[in-house]
Design a protein around this motif. Sequence first.
Motif, mmCIF file in Angstrom:
data_model
loop_
_atom_site.group_PDB
_atom_site.id
_atom_site.type_symbol
_atom_site.label_atom_id
_atom_site.label_comp_id
_atom_site.label_asym_id
_atom_site.label_seq_id
_atom_site.Cartn_x
_atom_site.Cartn_y
_atom_site.Cartn_z
ATOM 1 N N GLY A 235 0.813 -1.198 0.000
ATOM 2 C CA GLY A 235 0.000 0.000 0.000
ATOM 3 C C GLY A 235 0.853 1.259 0.000
ATOM 4 O O GLY A 235 2.090 1.212 -0.028
ATOM 5 N N PHE A 236 0.185 2.394 0.060
ATOM 6 C CA PHE A 236 0.869 3.684 0.023
ATOM 7 C C PHE A 236 1.810 3.827 1.226
ATOM 8 O O PHE A 236 1.444 3.535 2.360
ATOM 9 C CB PHE A 236 -0.167 4.812 0.030
ATOM 10 C CG PHE A 236 0.438 6.175 0.109
ATOM 11 C CD1 PHE A 236 1.027 6.752 -1.008
ATOM 12 C CD2 PHE A 236 0.441 6.885 1.302
ATOM 13 C CE1 PHE A 236 1.594 8.018 -0.946
ATOM 14 C CE2 PHE A 236 1.004 8.142 1.375
ATOM 15 C CZ PHE A 236 1.585 8.720 0.256
ATOM 16 N N GLY A 237 3.043 4.232 0.961
ATOM 17 C CA GLY A 237 3.994 4.516 2.036
ATOM 18 C C GLY A 237 4.699 3.319 2.627
ATOM 19 O O GLY A 237 5.389 3.431 3.646
ATOM 20 N N THR A 238 4.571 2.140 1.995
ATOM 21 C CA THR A 238 5.213 0.949 2.572
ATOM 22 C C THR A 238 6.634 0.738 2.064
ATOM 23 O O THR A 238 7.340 -0.136 2.553
ATOM 24 C CB THR A 238 4.371 -0.309 2.277
ATOM 25 O OG1 THR A 238 4.097 -0.372 0.878
ATOM 26 C CG2 THR A 238 3.067 -0.278 3.050
ATOM 27 N N GLY A 239 7.055 1.510 1.059
ATOM 28 C CA GLY A 239 8.452 1.437 0.643
ATOM 29 C C GLY A 239 8.718 0.686 -0.639
ATOM 30 O O GLY A 239 9.816 0.159 -0.827
ATOM 31 N N LYS A 240 7.749 0.638 -1.551
ATOM 32 C CA LYS A 240 7.962 -0.066 -2.824
ATOM 33 C C LYS A 240 9.093 0.592 -3.626
ATOM 34 O O LYS A 240 10.016 -0.077 -4.084
ATOM 35 C CB LYS A 240 6.671 -0.057 -3.662
ATOM 36 C CG LYS A 240 5.506 -0.793 -3.058
ATOM 37 C CD LYS A 240 4.301 -0.790 -3.967
ATOM 38 C CE LYS A 240 3.760 0.598 -4.210
ATOM 39 N NZ LYS A 240 3.248 1.256 -3.007
ATOM 40 N N THR A 241 8.978 1.901 -3.781
ATOM 41 C CA THR A 241 9.967 2.617 -4.595
ATOM 42 C C THR A 241 11.348 2.560 -3.964
ATOM 43 O O THR A 241 12.357 2.356 -4.653
ATOM 44 C CB THR A 241 9.515 4.079 -4.800
ATOM 45 O OG1 THR A 241 8.234 4.091 -5.430
ATOM 46 C CG2 THR A 241 10.505 4.840 -5.667
ATOM 47 N N MET A 242 11.411 2.704 -2.634
ATOM 48 C CA MET A 242 12.719 2.670 -1.961
ATOM 49 C C MET A 242 13.348 1.278 -2.057
ATOM 50 O O MET A 242 14.568 1.149 -2.205
ATOM 51 C CB MET A 242 12.572 3.084 -0.492
ATOM 52 C CG MET A 242 12.290 4.561 -0.293
ATOM 53 S SD MET A 242 13.449 5.642 -1.175
ATOM 54 C CE MET A 242 14.999 5.192 -0.418
ATOM 55 N N THR A 243 12.525 0.232 -1.975
ATOM 56 C CA THR A 243 13.053 -1.127 -2.133
ATOM 57 C C THR A 243 13.627 -1.307 -3.531
ATOM 58 O O THR A 243 14.713 -1.881 -3.706
ATOM 59 C CB THR A 243 11.939 -2.171 -1.875
ATOM 60 O OG1 THR A 243 11.411 -1.981 -0.559
ATOM 61 C CG2 THR A 243 12.487 -3.586 -1.997
ATOM 62 N N GLN A 244 12.928 -0.792 -4.531
ATOM 63 C CA GLN A 244 13.444 -0.889 -5.899
ATOM 64 C C GLN A 244 14.714 -0.052 -6.074
ATOM 65 O O GLN A 244 15.619 -0.448 -6.811
ATOM 66 C CB GLN A 244 12.370 -0.452 -6.901
ATOM 67 C CG GLN A 244 11.250 -1.473 -7.041
ATOM 68 C CD GLN A 244 10.357 -1.202 -8.227
ATOM 69 O OE1 GLN A 244 9.994 -0.063 -8.489
ATOM 70 N NE2 GLN A 244 9.984 -2.239 -8.945
ATOM 71 N N HIS A 245 14.804 1.080 -5.381
ATOM 72 C CA HIS A 245 16.032 1.881 -5.433
ATOM 73 C C HIS A 245 17.211 1.081 -4.903
ATOM 74 O O HIS A 245 18.308 1.090 -5.488
ATOM 75 C CB HIS A 245 15.872 3.153 -4.596
ATOM 76 C CG HIS A 245 15.046 4.205 -5.272
ATOM 77 N ND1 HIS A 245 15.014 5.509 -4.858
ATOM 78 C CD2 HIS A 245 14.215 4.140 -6.337
ATOM 79 C CE1 HIS A 245 14.205 6.208 -5.643
ATOM 80 N NE2 HIS A 245 13.706 5.385 -6.535
ATOM 81 N N GLN A 246 17.008 0.399 -3.780
ATOM 82 C CA GLN A 246 18.080 -0.411 -3.201
ATOM 83 C C GLN A 246 18.504 -1.528 -4.152
ATOM 84 O O GLN A 246 19.695 -1.804 -4.323
ATOM 85 C CB GLN A 246 17.630 -1.015 -1.860
ATOM 86 C CG GLN A 246 17.703 -0.070 -0.676
ATOM 87 C CD GLN A 246 19.138 0.299 -0.301
ATOM 88 O OE1 GLN A 246 19.670 1.308 -0.773
ATOM 89 N NE2 GLN A 246 19.769 -0.505 0.534
ATOM 90 N N LEU A 247 17.513 -2.155 -4.779
ATOM 91 C CA LEU A 247 17.829 -3.231 -5.728
ATOM 92 C C LEU A 247 18.571 -2.672 -6.938
ATOM 93 O O LEU A 247 19.513 -3.291 -7.447
ATOM 94 C CB LEU A 247 16.548 -3.939 -6.172
ATOM 95 C CG LEU A 247 15.756 -4.654 -5.073
ATOM 96 C CD1 LEU A 247 14.536 -5.349 -5.661
ATOM 97 C CD2 LEU A 247 16.615 -5.657 -4.339
ATOM 98 N N ALA A 248 18.136 -1.501 -7.418
ATOM 99 C CA ALA A 248 18.794 -0.897 -8.575
ATOM 100 C C ALA A 248 20.243 -0.557 -8.249
ATOM 101 O O ALA A 248 21.146 -0.737 -9.075
ATOM 102 C CB ALA A 248 18.037 0.362 -9.007
#
Length: 588
Positions: A235-248
């Motif tokens: 959901g909103f604010g759970t860190g999807k984008t930040m997790t993908q940043h770390q993977l990238a």
Amino acid sequence: MSETAKITGINGPVVYVKGKQQFRVAEMVLVGKQNLVGEVISLQKGMTTIQVFEETTGLRPGDEVTSTGSAISVTLAPGIISNIFDGIQRPLSEVAKQSGAFISRGVNIPSLDEKRLFQTHITVAPGELVYGGKVIAEVPETPAITHKVMVPPHVEGKVISVVSDGEYTIKDTIVVIKDRDGKEINLTMTQEWPIRISRPIGKRFPASMPLVTGQRILDSLFPLAKGGTAAIPGGFGTGKTMTQHQLAKWSDADIIVYIGCGERGNEMTEVLEDFSKLVDPKSGNLLLDRTVLIANTSNMPVAAREASIYTGITLAEYYRDMGYHVAIMADSTSRWAEALRELSGRLEEMPAEEGFPAYLASRLSSFYERAGYVQNLNGSEGSVSIIGAVSPQGGDFSEPVTQNTKRFVRCFFALDKSLAYARHFPAIQWLTSYSEYLNDLAPWYAKNVGNNFMDYRNEILRILTEESKLNEIVKLIGSDVLPDDQKLTLEIARVIRLGFIQQNAYHASDTYVPLPKQMKMMEVILYLYEKAKSLVEMNMPMSLLRENPIFDHVISMKYDVGNEELAKFDTYKTEIDKFYQHFIETNA
């Protein structure tokens, strides 16, 4: 010769043309006086339906539609890496120079810089037989990536002339070949490839090695294979984008393709600014030197959003064909599915669950199934791994996009808002996440990390699962009534959660953790569990054991032990032995 026709109806991004026309399905067309880019999506008797990838405001019946004779394609040549494109591969930096901060309609500029000179090294000689995928030249595209210019698929012949090494543009002829029919073909550095058709391969390999990310909960508990597929729902604010940043940033992929599909404009701006400043920890160069960014924000035309993931995966397949390992971050496939739903509604198609089109599942599968670890036409090996974020409304994982995505991915990294709100990152819920690559990757872990790695992993997950069951009892009657062995399980689970699963992206030693250190950390935690369990079996009260600082000391090892200081873990075992011996002597 291009065909033209007249518009008879307009419904948002959908345009109708009546009468008998010579258009073909999936053909690219130019719409109206501004030559808006469109695609033929339906042909019926006397009616052609076109989706337009740009804003259709101002179009009117009677405006012309012109055929191009080719499908929606991307330009493949040096200059892709470190560039930022929109959903149909228009370079946003060049668009900004021409039209300002917002993309104006009918912008017609080349996808890649056709005047830029590249230092080119020719790798074939006259008389040599070449075929689809054969590398004919090498170009240092960025400090991190050497671009390998290949013969287009389905083209073969004998080299009759080559240019000398030097500087050339992507449109210059560098090799001339003669095919079987005696026809001469001029080869440049440029290929065109339709985005909805996957590029051909030699053969596909089963999953056999992990995509190492340096994130403990992923590498140790839920590993993703190179060439594999994963979903990150939350959901909103759970860190999807930040997790993908770390993977990238940290995954051991050679090239990253980041697709911002329908995300908020300010969030995408932050991504673009962050990526332009990040330093690649492996090479010391900018991370952008091995990254392609595709930005199609929520205020951009909806049809281009639908096309953006196909553009991204076609670029990824092209670099895979060179022998590179590519990771795609699609953020988010829910916004892409919403674009499908809107277009489907405009086309007046029969809706399925929650208004999504009936073909949602097949479209998702056609995207995820373009991942894989393959042998290319030129004999090299490469892979495309897909990590797609899913944004279910209200965090409801039972909605159609999440459920259909689960059918086609083999890793499911479920983000939990209660963990995120408790500042536990990555907020991946270990009880609802899974990886189906465990059996495939077990031989690799045994050979390259240690024979006990998978055993440690299974025991860690068993303790966490046991903790969840015990917490249900604790909620009802409190923890005081639990026997000491169960209290120990809860304490060790706390050590695992805080000392192993939780990871600090801003700490030098904790943002990325190599696999040998991950194994050592699991080994120390389970060694503590083994010794403490022996003491509990000797009727040592858990209340006394918990007073010892050894549990908190083991939690802090993730910060105290550097990634190259594995010998330090022996001191932790020594301290655990002292802890054990102390209570043995006290009991005696």
